[in-house]
Design an enzyme around this catalytic site. Structure first.
Site, PDB file in Angstrom:
ATOM      1  CB  SER A  16      -0.921   0.020   1.228  1.00  0.00           C
ATOM      2  OG  SER A  16      -1.607   1.261   1.266  1.00  0.00           O
ATOM      3  CB  SER A  18      -2.562   4.426   2.116  1.00  0.00           C
ATOM      4  OG  SER A  18      -3.461   4.134   1.075  1.00  0.00           O
ATOM      5  CE  LYS A  67     -11.264  -0.693  -1.242  1.00  0.00           C
ATOM      6  NZ  LYS A  67     -11.160  -0.030  -2.555  1.00  0.00           N
ATOM      7  CG  ASP A 103     -11.986   3.559  -3.979  1.00  0.00           C
ATOM      8  OD1 ASP A 103     -10.937   4.091  -3.590  1.00  0.00           O
ATOM      9  OD2 ASP A 103     -12.281   2.366  -3.737  1.00  0.00           O
ATOM     10  N   GLY A 131     -15.788  -4.774  -7.375  1.00  0.00           N
ATOM     11  CA  GLY A 131     -15.718  -3.792  -6.295  1.00  0.00           C
ATOM     12  C   GLY A 131     -15.361  -2.398  -6.786  1.00  0.00           C
ATOM     13  CB  ALA A 132     -12.686  -1.130  -9.008  1.00  0.00           C
ATOM     14  CE1 TYR A 222      -2.367   2.183  -7.677  1.00  0.00           C
ATOM     15  CE2 TYR A 222       0.012   1.892  -7.671  1.00  0.00           C
ATOM     16  CZ  TYR A 222      -1.202   1.844  -7.023  1.00  0.00           C
ATOM     17  OH  TYR A 222      -1.251   1.453  -5.712  1.00  0.00           O
ATOM     18  N   GLY A 243      -4.198   4.819 -12.793  1.00  0.00           N
ATOM     19  CA  GLY A 243      -4.996   5.016 -11.585  1.00  0.00           C
ATOM     20  C   GLY A 243      -4.279   5.718 -10.445  1.00  0.00           C
TER      21      GLY A 243
END
Ligand code: NDP
Length: 280
Positions: A16, A18, A67, A103, A131-132, A222, A243
């Site tokens: 991640s 993040s 999620k 998102d 999900g996306a 990405y 992305g």
């Protein structure tokens, strides 16, 4: 001053970006936050997130595969999280947790502000209904394109997603429909690849005739995995984006939900892109 604690929870989570993105936001805004990553056992998301909150955590991001479960743990949720059926952001409010899904708004900001392509009145094709795809559909509709088609390999999943968003589409005066990958339509102004095709090394899940002249083609993937899609889009005469912009924008929206402060995303996106390029 003690820093407020946040984290991204997932399995896997080591990859991640993040923590680096939120550290950059914190430096830029002067907000005192400490953002880590927590690997949750596959059957232990709820226990792990509750432990984190009890130990003083103020909120978290949630990534795959938790999620859907994250939404169920919250006392209240945003409309966009409800429509998505999933949450990527939790805020541990004393009166009950808040769930949100950033998102979709992240994708819309990347398209409209970073790529400079307004969605209002345009024809948009979203490929993928996992999900996306579910996460981005509500905010894409709220940007009021003239038409939005969801195309998926299993057309029944696209139909289900479209049915769930029918009232939302009507409220924003968007023509919304579902299709299979064989007949998604032609000449779209914006293509969003929210399928996992790039993860499987495929250039594009649809033919180049889906693109109008001068179209924008966005892959939610990405890094190296997105390169075949970007090359395919360029060869078809489209502008192409990966992305990474959406990733930084969704993080900025989470940061805003937690801190009430909106960071500048452009320098963070630029630095992240440079560090990925240097590591390649
Ligand atoms: P899911 O597993 O939930 O769904 C996968 C989707 O891709 C399904 O619609 C599936 O169709 C479709 N699919 C899989 N393989 C192919 C293929 N070869 N050709 C066409 N369609 C295919 O995955 P997610 O929706 O969670 O993730 C999708 C992508 O989005 C991933 O690449 C992920 O990395 C990216 N992502 C990026 C984010 C960002 O911030 N940039 C945020 C979230 C996700 P079917 O229903 O027929 O199986």
């Amino acid at each position: 001053m003690t820093a407020d604690r946040y984290a991204v929870l997932g399995n896997p989570v080591a990859h991640s970006r993040s923590p680096a993105i939120h550290a950059a936001f914190a430096r830029q805004t002067g907000e005192a936050i400490d953002y880590g990553r927590i690997l949750c056992p596959l059957d232990g998301f709820e226990a792990t997130v509750r432990d984190f909150a009890t130990a003083g955590g103020r909120g978290c991001n949630v990534t795959l595969p938790f999620k859907f479960e994250a939404l169920r743990l919250a006392a209240q949720c945003s409309e966009r999280a409800r429509l998505a059926g999933a949450a990527n952001t939790l805020r541990f409010d004393a009166g009950g947790w808040l769930a949100d899904n950033t998102d979709g708004v992240g994708l819309v900001r990347d398209i409209e502000h970073n790529a400079g392509v307004p969605l209002a009145g345009r024809r948009v094709l979203v490929v993928g209904a996992g999900g996306a795809g579910a996460g981005v559909l509500g905010p894409l509709l709220a940007a009021r394109p003239a038409e939005l088609v969801v195309a998926n390999r299993s057309a029944d999943k696209a139909l289900t997603l479209v049915a769930r968003h029918a009232a939302w589409a009507q409220a924003h005066t968007v023509r919304l429909s579902a299709a299979g990958l064989d007949v998604p339509g032609t000449g779209f102004d914006v293509l969003v690849n929210a399928s996992a095709s790039s993860l499987q090394g495929q250039a594009s899940p649809v033919g180049a005739d889906v693109l109008a002249p001068g179209a924008l083609a966005v892959d939610l993937m990405y890094g190296a995995a997105a390169e075949p899609f970007l090359a395919w889009a360029h060869a078809a005469g489209a502008s192409a984006r990966d992305g990474l912009g959406m990733l930084v924008e969704q993080a900025a929206e989470s940061f805003f939900i937690w801190r009430g402060v909106r960071p500048h995303t452009a320098p963070v996106l630029q630095a992240l892109r440079a560090s990925l390029a240097a590591a390649a």
